[in-house]
Scaffold this motif. Structure first.
Motif, PDB file in Angstrom:
ATOM      1  N   ASN A 209       0.840  -1.193   0.000  1.00 55.35           N
ATOM      2  CA  ASN A 209       0.000   0.000   0.000  1.00 55.35           C
ATOM      3  C   ASN A 209       0.877   1.246   0.000  1.00 55.35           C
ATOM      4  N   THR A 237      -1.855   0.581  -4.093  1.00 56.07           N
ATOM      5  CA  THR A 237      -2.662   1.787  -4.269  1.00 56.07           C
ATOM      6  C   THR A 237      -1.818   3.052  -4.140  1.00 56.07           C
ATOM      7  N   HIS A 261      -3.750  -1.565  -6.808  1.00 53.65           N
ATOM      8  CA  HIS A 261      -3.905  -2.779  -6.000  1.00 53.65           C
ATOM      9  C   HIS A 261      -4.181  -3.981  -6.900  1.00 53.65           C
TER      10      HIS A 261
END
Length: 374
Positions: A209, A237, A261
């Protein structure tokens, strides 16, 4: 033995959830009865005759803090009525206000509260204030939970060190590293065109992330600027971040490929040449051992818990995650030497084979049975 596991999720595809999933199955294989006090449980476990699922609903609460408080209260009230029915209760951190016999620790909030890469230390905002409040409350709750447990399981040596720093007696700590699915993550080849990635170039993977600065994508991008032969794929992301602008400003638009993602990371790992993951703070880092199981060399940093299993023959561990020059040198080494990548990848796979989910779950159950017999 009647075992109770208290956790938010018992599912595949979630780090802590996968640990509890594998522990539950190993308990079943040994003939034990398992009660899962959880909000989500994999269907195959729900249907098993040796499993009793106590559903704890938390949907509808506005924030993670309120969801966790609701879970703690509901699970605690249930356990107060039923805790004497069990031979052993396994919990995770401060998940419930009723004491557990074995507490598996995946994150130490007291350490994160002091970390310089904690969002609340970066700049003042409503979000940072909330994060500080959330972390401080969990840090306080965890200390109480740890003091009540007979045994504390740390998922890495790094977590063990953090537990010692907050006063957990060393004799109550066991280190059991997280595992990896050796079938799902295995060496192989995949066509890069599946993801629109270039053929005929060396391709590094960053997976995680990227919205949190602790994953350290900024340092990776800046180091990449010094290795002109290398391409980078980012599986994570980046919405709301400045990384795309940074890539443009450094003239790297043709060499950095943002995929956002992904749920197909096991296949993606078959299409790249190595993993780069110098996280600024990671209590373990499943992506590291998953890459190793996929036969990939790994570049990471000492601030990542899983770095402890990497040898010089299987990867590169940087002493400073923010050392752009050091990271650039590591990237250059792996980019320029295909044979070295191959040899390191083979060594990485050999190491990962020692850390299957089955081996991890067996170690947990050995610990449970040891305490149950004492």
């Amino acid at each position: 033995m009647k075992l109770c596991i208290v956790t938010h999720r018992v599912v595949v595809g979630d780090g802590q959830g996968r640990v509890n999933y594998e522990v539950a199955w190993e308990a079943i294989r040994r003939g034990h009865h398992v009660t899962l006090v959880a909000s989500s449980v994999a269907p195959e476990l729900q249907q098993h005759s040796h499993v009793n699922w106590i559903f704890i609903p938390v949907k509808g609460y506005p924030t993670q803090l309120f969801r966790e408080m609701a879970f703690s209260m509901q699970s605690g009230l249930w356990l107060l009525k039923h805790q004497k029915e069990f031979d052993l209760i396994k919990v995770n951190g401060a998940i419930t206000w009723v004491k557990g016999d074995v507490n598996a620790v995946h994150f130490v909030h007291s350490s994160w509260l002091r970390s310089p890469v904690n969002l609340s230390e970066q700049h003042a905002s409503l979000r940072s204030t909330y994060n500080w409040f959330y972390t401080a409350l969990n840090a306080d709750w965890e200390k109480k939970a740890f003091s009540q447990a007979k045994a504390i399981v740390a998922v890495s040596k790094q977590v063990e060190k953090e537990l010692l720093e907050i006063g957990v007696p060393p004799e109550r700590i066991r280190v059991i590293l997280n595992g990896v699915d050796l079938q799902e993550f295995s060496p192989g080849e995949a066509k890069r065109q599946t993801w629109g990635l270039p053929e005929g170039v060396t391709l590094a993977l960053f997976a995680g992330n990227a919205q949190t600065p602790r994953k350290n994508l900024d340092t990776v991008i800046r180091a990449l600027a010094q290795v002109p032969e290398l391409h980078l794929v980012v599986a994570g992301t980046t919405t709301g971040t400045t990384y795309p602008q940074l890539v443009v400003s450094l003239g790297l638009s043709k060499r950095v490929h943002f995929l956002e993602h992904r749920t197909d990371v096991p296949m993606l790992m078959k299409a790249v040449d190595f993993l780069v993951f110098p996280s600024r703070y990671e209590t373990f880092g499943l992506v590291v051992i998953e890459a190793m199981a996929s036969g990939l060399p790994v570049i990471t940093a000492v601030t990542t818990g899983a770095a402890e299993i990497i040898t010089p023959e299987s990867g590169i561990v940087l002493p400073d995650p923010d050392d752009i020059q050091g990271l650039a040198q590591a990237l250059t080494l792996l980019t320029s030497d295909r044979e070295k990548r191959h040899q390191m990848g083979q060594a990485a796979r050999t190491i990962a084979q020692k850390y299957s989910w089955a081996n991890m779950a067996q170690t947990y159950l050995d610990l449970f049975e040891e305490f149950n017999q004492s």
